[in-house]
Design a protein around this motif. Structure first.
Motif, PDB file in Angstrom:
ATOM      1  N   GLU A 173      47.082  50.891  51.594  1.00 46.73           N
ATOM      2  CA  GLU A 173      48.004  50.095  50.794  1.00 46.73           C
ATOM      3  C   GLU A 173      48.370  48.845  51.584  1.00 46.73           C
ATOM      4  OE1 GLU A 173      52.274  51.838  51.049  1.00 46.73           O
ATOM      5  OE2 GLU A 173      50.902  53.554  50.813  1.00 46.73           O
ATOM      6  N   GLY A 174      48.628  47.775  50.854  1.00 47.98           N
ATOM      7  CA  GLY A 174      48.982  46.519  51.474  1.00 47.98           C
ATOM      8  C   GLY A 174      49.076  45.415  50.442  1.00 47.98           C
ATOM      9  N   GLU A 175      49.048  44.188  50.916  1.00 45.50           N
ATOM     10  CA  GLU A 175      49.183  43.037  50.027  1.00 45.50           C
ATOM     11  C   GLU A 175      47.921  42.201  50.093  1.00 45.50           C
ATOM     12  OE1 GLU A 175      52.673  41.059  51.355  1.00 45.50           O
ATOM     13  OE2 GLU A 175      54.020  42.715  50.856  1.00 45.50           O
ATOM     14  N   LEU A 176      47.448  41.749  48.923  1.00 46.81           N
ATOM     15  CA  LEU A 176      46.244  40.932  48.822  1.00 46.81           C
ATOM     16  C   LEU A 176      46.539  39.664  48.022  1.00 46.81           C
ATOM     17  CD1 LEU A 176      43.553  43.632  47.915  1.00 46.81           C
ATOM     18  CD2 LEU A 176      43.891  42.551  50.151  1.00 46.81           C
ATOM     19  N   LYS A 177      45.893  38.611  48.429  1.00 44.90           N
ATOM     20  CA  LYS A 177      45.925  37.391  47.620  1.00 44.90           C
ATOM     21  C   LYS A 177      44.727  37.413  46.690  1.00 44.90           C
ATOM     22  CE  LYS A 177      48.421  34.368  50.829  1.00 44.90           C
ATOM     23  NZ  LYS A 177      48.370  33.124  51.638  1.00 44.90           N
ATOM     24  N   ARG A 178      44.989  37.232  45.377  1.00 41.08           N
ATOM     25  CA  ARG A 178      43.912  37.303  44.384  1.00 41.08           C
ATOM     26  C   ARG A 178      43.989  36.085  43.455  1.00 41.08           C
ATOM     27  NH1 ARG A 178      43.685  43.431  43.076  1.00 41.08           N
ATOM     28  NH2 ARG A 178      42.384  44.208  44.783  1.00 41.08           N
ATOM     29  N   SER A 179      42.827  35.753  42.876  1.00 41.13           N
ATOM     30  CA  SER A 179      42.752  34.629  41.918  1.00 41.13           C
ATOM     31  C   SER A 179      42.660  35.169  40.488  1.00 41.13           C
ATOM     32  CB  SER A 179      41.521  33.762  42.206  1.00 41.13           C
ATOM     33  OG  SER A 179      41.643  33.159  43.478  1.00 41.13           O
ATOM     34  N   THR A 180      43.387  34.540  39.579  1.00 35.97           N
ATOM     35  CA  THR A 180      43.348  34.944  38.163  1.00 35.97           C
ATOM     36  C   THR A 180      42.198  34.228  37.473  1.00 35.97           C
ATOM     37  OG1 THR A 180      44.803  33.163  37.443  1.00 35.97           O
ATOM     38  CG2 THR A 180      45.845  35.206  38.200  1.00 35.97           C
ATOM     39  N   ALA A 181      42.003  34.537  36.193  1.00 37.53           N
ATOM     40  CA  ALA A 181      40.915  33.907  35.423  1.00 37.53           C
ATOM     41  C   ALA A 181      41.092  32.398  35.361  1.00 37.53           C
ATOM     42  CB  ALA A 181      40.856  34.505  34.027  1.00 37.53           C
ATOM     43  N   SER A 182      42.349  31.926  35.388  1.00 38.49           N
ATOM     44  CA  SER A 182      42.610  30.483  35.308  1.00 38.49           C
ATOM     45  C   SER A 182      42.592  29.816  36.685  1.00 38.49           C
ATOM     46  CB  SER A 182      43.974  30.247  34.649  1.00 38.49           C
ATOM     47  OG  SER A 182      45.019  30.837  35.433  1.00 38.49           O
ATOM     48  N   GLY A 183      42.312  30.590  37.748  1.00 34.79           N
ATOM     49  CA  GLY A 183      42.273  30.026  39.096  1.00 34.79           C
ATOM     50  C   GLY A 183      43.606  30.046  39.805  1.00 34.79           C
ATOM     51  N   GLU A 184      44.631  30.579  39.167  1.00 41.47           N
ATOM     52  CA  GLU A 184      45.946  30.642  39.798  1.00 41.47           C
ATOM     53  C   GLU A 184      45.927  31.747  40.874  1.00 41.47           C
ATOM     54  OE1 GLU A 184      50.602  31.585  38.582  1.00 41.47           O
ATOM     55  OE2 GLU A 184      49.031  31.491  37.034  1.00 41.47           O
ATOM     56  N   GLU A 185      46.598  31.466  42.020  1.00 39.16           N
ATOM     57  CA  GLU A 185      46.634  32.448  43.119  1.00 39.16           C
ATOM     58  C   GLU A 185      47.842  33.350  42.960  1.00 39.16           C
ATOM     59  OE1 GLU A 185      47.401  31.580  47.532  1.00 39.16           O
ATOM     60  OE2 GLU A 185      45.209  31.677  47.447  1.00 39.16           O
ATOM     61  N   ARG A 186      47.644  34.672  43.089  1.00 39.97           N
ATOM     62  CA  ARG A 186      48.712  35.647  42.970  1.00 39.97           C
ATOM     63  C   ARG A 186      48.752  36.513  44.236  1.00 39.97           C
ATOM     64  NH1 ARG A 186      49.979  36.719  37.453  1.00 39.97           N
ATOM     65  NH2 ARG A 186      50.045  34.685  36.455  1.00 39.97           N
ATOM     66  N   LEU A 187      49.988  36.895  44.643  1.00 38.92           N
ATOM     67  CA  LEU A 187      50.163  37.856  45.734  1.00 38.92           C
ATOM     68  C   LEU A 187      50.414  39.209  45.088  1.00 38.92           C
ATOM     69  CD1 LEU A 187      50.392  38.350  48.783  1.00 38.92           C
ATOM     70  CD2 LEU A 187      52.852  37.955  48.596  1.00 38.92           C
ATOM     71  N   VAL A 188      49.549  40.170  45.373  1.00 31.47           N
ATOM     72  CA  VAL A 188      49.588  41.458  44.687  1.00 31.47           C
ATOM     73  C   VAL A 188      49.769  42.576  45.716  1.00 31.47           C
ATOM     74  CG1 VAL A 188      48.381  43.013  43.131  1.00 31.47           C
ATOM     75  CG2 VAL A 188      48.025  40.537  42.941  1.00 31.47           C
ATOM     76  N   GLU A 189      50.708  43.452  45.445  1.00 32.98           N
ATOM     77  CA  GLU A 189      50.869  44.668  46.255  1.00 32.98           C
ATOM     78  C   GLU A 189      49.979  45.740  45.638  1.00 32.98           C
ATOM     79  OE1 GLU A 189      54.680  46.974  47.897  1.00 32.98           O
ATOM     80  OE2 GLU A 189      54.309  47.289  45.756  1.00 32.98           O
ATOM     81  N   VAL A 190      49.029  46.272  46.437  1.00 28.95           N
ATOM     82  CA  VAL A 190      48.063  47.229  45.902  1.00 28.95           C
ATOM     83  C   VAL A 190      48.103  48.530  46.708  1.00 28.95           C
ATOM     84  CG1 VAL A 190      46.552  45.417  45.038  1.00 28.95           C
ATOM     85  CG2 VAL A 190      46.153  46.364  47.307  1.00 28.95           C
ATOM     86  N   ARG A 191      47.702  49.611  46.015  1.00 30.91           N
ATOM     87  CA  ARG A 191      47.517  50.906  46.658  1.00 30.91           C
ATOM     88  C   ARG A 191      46.159  51.433  46.208  1.00 30.91           C
ATOM     89  NH1 ARG A 191      52.128  51.708  44.022  1.00 30.91           N
ATOM     90  NH2 ARG A 191      51.371  53.575  42.948  1.00 30.91           N
ATOM     91  N   TRP A 192      45.307  51.760  47.181  1.00 30.01           N
ATOM     92  CA  TRP A 192      43.980  52.300  46.873  1.00 30.01           C
ATOM     93  C   TRP A 192      43.964  53.780  47.220  1.00 30.01           C
ATOM     94  CZ3 TRP A 192      40.546  48.145  49.769  1.00 30.01           C
ATOM     95  CH2 TRP A 192      40.605  46.943  49.071  1.00 30.01           C
ATOM     96  N   THR A 193      43.380  54.560  46.370  1.00 32.29           N
ATOM     97  CA  THR A 193      43.196  55.986  46.637  1.00 32.29           C
ATOM     98  C   THR A 193      41.761  56.362  46.313  1.00 32.29           C
ATOM     99  OG1 THR A 193      45.507  56.467  46.120  1.00 32.29           O
ATOM    100  CG2 THR A 193      43.972  58.322  46.089  1.00 32.29           C
ATOM    101  N   LEU A 194      41.136  57.121  47.219  1.00 30.39           N
ATOM    102  CA  LEU A 194      39.752  57.544  47.046  1.00 30.39           C
ATOM    103  C   LEU A 194      39.725  58.808  46.200  1.00 30.39           C
ATOM    104  CD1 LEU A 194      36.895  56.714  48.058  1.00 30.39           C
ATOM    105  CD2 LEU A 194      37.194  58.418  49.877  1.00 30.39           C
ATOM    106  N   LEU A 195      38.972  58.756  45.089  1.00 34.06           N
ATOM    107  CA  LEU A 195      38.835  59.917  44.216  1.00 34.06           C
ATOM    108  C   LEU A 195      37.555  60.667  44.571  1.00 34.06           C
ATOM    109  CD1 LEU A 195      39.833  58.305  40.793  1.00 34.06           C
ATOM    110  CD2 LEU A 195      41.280  59.548  42.414  1.00 34.06           C
ATOM    111  N   ARG A 196      37.636  62.003  44.616  1.00 38.91           N
ATOM    112  CA  ARG A 196      36.493  62.822  45.007  1.00 38.91           C
ATOM    113  C   ARG A 196      36.076  63.723  43.849  1.00 38.91           C
ATOM    114  NH1 ARG A 196      35.866  62.570  50.537  1.00 38.91           N
ATOM    115  NH2 ARG A 196      37.639  61.673  51.658  1.00 38.91           N
TER     116      ARG A 196
END
Length: 687
Positions: free
Chosen positions: A81-104
């Motif tokens: 988990e952490g924070e990522l900078k991502r680009s939207t479809a319109s090119g706008e930059e967003r700061l997103v808090e994400v959590r990744w979980t591995l599914l088995r």
């Protein structure tokens, strides 16, 4: 999710569309399998347009750590988990808090990744700072090498409150009287969160195996008094408590650990506590090994029959440091210029510890009479040269030193000892050396008696040998005596003439004096050979010693018709030896050879004597033309009392061996391939 089974994704779609968080499912190759309504709102990509496309390419995410590293961490740990900078479809930059979980899948193999995301681009400054602090805490929580636990302490706090309402004031006494309360408190302490180090240290498969459970499995009965200490710390509102204890892992291993529980300022009453656990198993094992090693050393130290002394060298090292400061490198030269340093060196060392053998050998009543004594008390002036050599060895940091010497006992009597020093680097680091004294007084006395006995045997052997050489001696003495008699008669005739020839008389007189001196030398040599005086070593030309020995053999050589051949190498360095003993050895070997050739009826007996320099030492050889040495006798030639002669004592060759070995050489015998025997011995050249 496994292999994008469409029906499963379709089933999940309606469930996640109502969530406020972005939910995205992708396979291990990065292909997007699920995209909910919140994801469309956050990133501006319609679900139909994004499904099946590469995840990272579409969103162009960035992070201070490379995305590849984040993916690797996810596969190893199962979550990130952490924070990522991502680009939207319109090119706008967003700061997103994400959590990744591995599914088995059912077989336990990873099949897909689910992501929960929340837009934090427009958070208030306060919330940003709060989240930043939480993020820092989370990073610290996970990154530390120590095991960290966040525990729910709320139920235990209620239990403590109930005791207060019941009128309990002395909690320590109560805990000691009611151990079941501690057991119940342990069972009510639940795990809120742990870091990855905890998972590894306590043998869990994942954080999920621990979170939500109690700590009962980790607190063995023997350590619950430490848990009670933590409850007392809570009651007394201490900020923290640290104790060494033993905890249990999930697989039943016992773990030596430093247990720390803390209630940060303002944290009391919130229901959770922070616990740190540092694995001390290696340190504890090392300490136990050190203690065991120390015990073994102590037992061995006391059990040894050799007197052992631990010597404190703190002041000695200070003296050496002072010499180094003054630029002294040649300690031997310094001792020559400053003899008083030797006494200062002795006075600088004292006895730190002794064993029972030291108490006995040094004549003490108990250890206290020796501990603290200066080393100088045990060294007589005659033994100071040994101290000097040990000092040089110590200054040069040699590990061991050994020499026979004489030491004082406590009552001032002297004992012969084998003095040994062990100055290993480990001991030096502790400012000590280990000195051993082995009492060899009886051995030295026995060696002295043995040398006396050997001297007496050698004397008897020489007398026996002189008896065998009687005819040769008589012949050698008769020659100068007959010459004196002849010259005396001739001189009388010259003086009886009417006009005496005084020049001729003077010549005859000189010859008489020379012959008399020659006779006196022969008698002196015989007396020296027959005497039993102590060995007297001096520098001698080796060839001269051989030639003098041959003179004793003159008559025997003539009587046995032995052909003598001398091969003496010229210019040999001197040897340091006792003339009489060395001549005795040569004569004995020669007589043995002539007697063996006579017994074997050799038609042409020959005897060869040779000297040469070989590898920095004198090599003497005597060869005969006899029958050689029988193989069954070869290994016993130099044994005492072994003889092949009917009337022999078997001491001759044994005495020869003792003489040569006492001079630092060696003696041996061998057969000559062409026939005959060869006896050889070596002696070091004088320095």
């Amino acid at each position: 999710m496994p292999e994008a089974k469409g029906s499963e994704v379709d089933l999940l779609g309606p469930l996640v569309d109502g969530l406020a968080e972005s939910v995205i499912v992708r396979d291990l190759g990065g292909r997007i399998l699920l995209w909910n309504k919140a994801s469309e709102a956050l990133y501006g990509f319609a679900r139909d347009a994004i499904l099946g496309r590469p995840f990272h390419d579409c969103l162009e995410g960035s992070h201070p750590s490379a995305l590849v590293r984040l993916e690797r961490h996810l596969l190893e740990q199962g979550h990130w988990e952490g924070e990522l900078k991502r680009s939207t479809a319109s090119g706008e930059e967003r700061l997103v808090e994400v959590r990744w979980t591995l599914l088995r899948g059912p077989d336990g193999q990873p099949v897909s990744i689910i992501e929960y995301g929340r837009d934090i681009t427009r958070l208030s400054d306060i919330e940003v700072e709060s989240r930043l602090q939480a993020h820092r805490y989370r990073n610290l929580f996970q990154a530390m090498a120590a095991s960290f636990w966040e525990l729910d302490f709320s139920r235990v706090r209620k239990m403590l409150g109930q005791l207060v309402h019941a009128g309990v004031e002395d909690f320590r006494a109560y805990f000691e009287a009611h151990p079941e309360f501690i057991d119940a408190a342990v069972a009510e302490t639940r795990v809120v969160d742990v870091n990855d180090k905890t998972v590894m240290l306590f043998g869990a498969n994942s954080r999920e195996d621990l979170i939500g459970g109690t700590v009962s499995a980790f607190w063995p009965p023997e350590s619950r008094h430490i848990y009670a200490e933590s409850l007392l710390a809570s009651v007394n509102r201490l900020p923290a408590l640290s104790r060494e204890t033993r905890l249990s892992t999930l697989d039943g291993r016992m773990l030596d650990a430093l247990f720390t529980v803390c209630w940060p300022s303002g944290h009391h009453g919130r229901g959770t506590v922070l616990v740190g656990v540092i694995d001390l198993s290696d340190r504890v094992a090392a300490e136990q090994e050190v203690r065991a090693s120390e015990l073994r050393y102590r037992n061995l130290f006391q059990a040894m029959s050799t007197a052992l002394f631990q010597i404190d060298t703190t002041r000695q090292r200070q003296l050496f440091a002072q010499l180094a400061t003054r630029g002294v490198e040649d300690i031997a030269a310094h001792l020559e210029s400053d003899p008083g340093f030797l006494n200062a060196y002795l006075d600088a060392m004292s006895v730190g510890e002794v064993n029972e053998a030291a108490v006995r050998i040094m004549g003490a009543k108990d250890r206290r009479e020796l501990i603290g004594q200066p080393v100088s008390r045990f060294w007589p002036p005659s033994s100071l040269p040994v101290v000097r050599r040990s000092l040089v060895s110590s200054f040069r940091q040699h590990v061991t030193f050994e020499q026979e010497t004489v030491n004082y006992r406590l009552d001032g009597t002297e004992i012969n000892t084998l003095f040994t020093v062990n100055a290993s680097p480990e001991l030096r680091e502790r400012n000590m050396v280990l000195v051993g004294l082995t009492d060899i007084t009886e051995r030295v006395a026995a060696q002295k008696a043995l040398r006396q006995l050997q001297s007496e045997f050698a004397h008897a052997s020489r007398l026996s040998m002189l008896g065998e050489l009687t005819a040769s001696i008589a012949h050698e003495v008769n020659q100068p005596l007959a010459a004196i008699s002849t010259n005396g008669a001739a001189g009388a005739r010259w003086l009886s003439r009417p006009q005496p020839d005084l020049d001729e008389v003077r010549t005859i007189h000189a010859n008489m004096v020379s012959d008399a001196k020659r006779a006196a030398d022969i008698i002196a040599r015989i007396r020296a050979m027959a005497s039993n005086k102590a060995a007297e070593r001096q520098r001698l030309p080796p060839n001269q010693v051989v030639e003098e020995a041959v003179r004793f053999l003159h008559h025997e050589l003539m009587a046995h018709e032995v052909d003598l051949h001398l091969a003496l190498t010229g210019g040999l360095p001197d040897i340091e030896a006792d003339r009489v003993q060395l001549q005795q050895t040569i004569v004995n070997l020669a007589l043995n050879a002539m007697q063996e050739m006579k017994r074997a009826h050799c038609p042409r007996p020959r005897l060869g004597l040779s000297t040469l320099a070989d590898n920095g030492e004198l090599r003497f050889a005597i060869e005969d033309s006899g029958p050689g040495i029988p193989p069954e006798h070869h290994d016993r030639l130099f044994e005492s009392f072994f003889t092949t002669k009917e009337s022999g004592l078997g001491m001759g060759l044994s005495i020869c061996r003792n003489i040569i070995e006492a001079h630092g050489g060696r003696i041996w015998a061998e057969n000559i391939p062409s026939g005959g025997a060869r006896f050889l011995f070596t002696l070091p050249f004088a320095r």
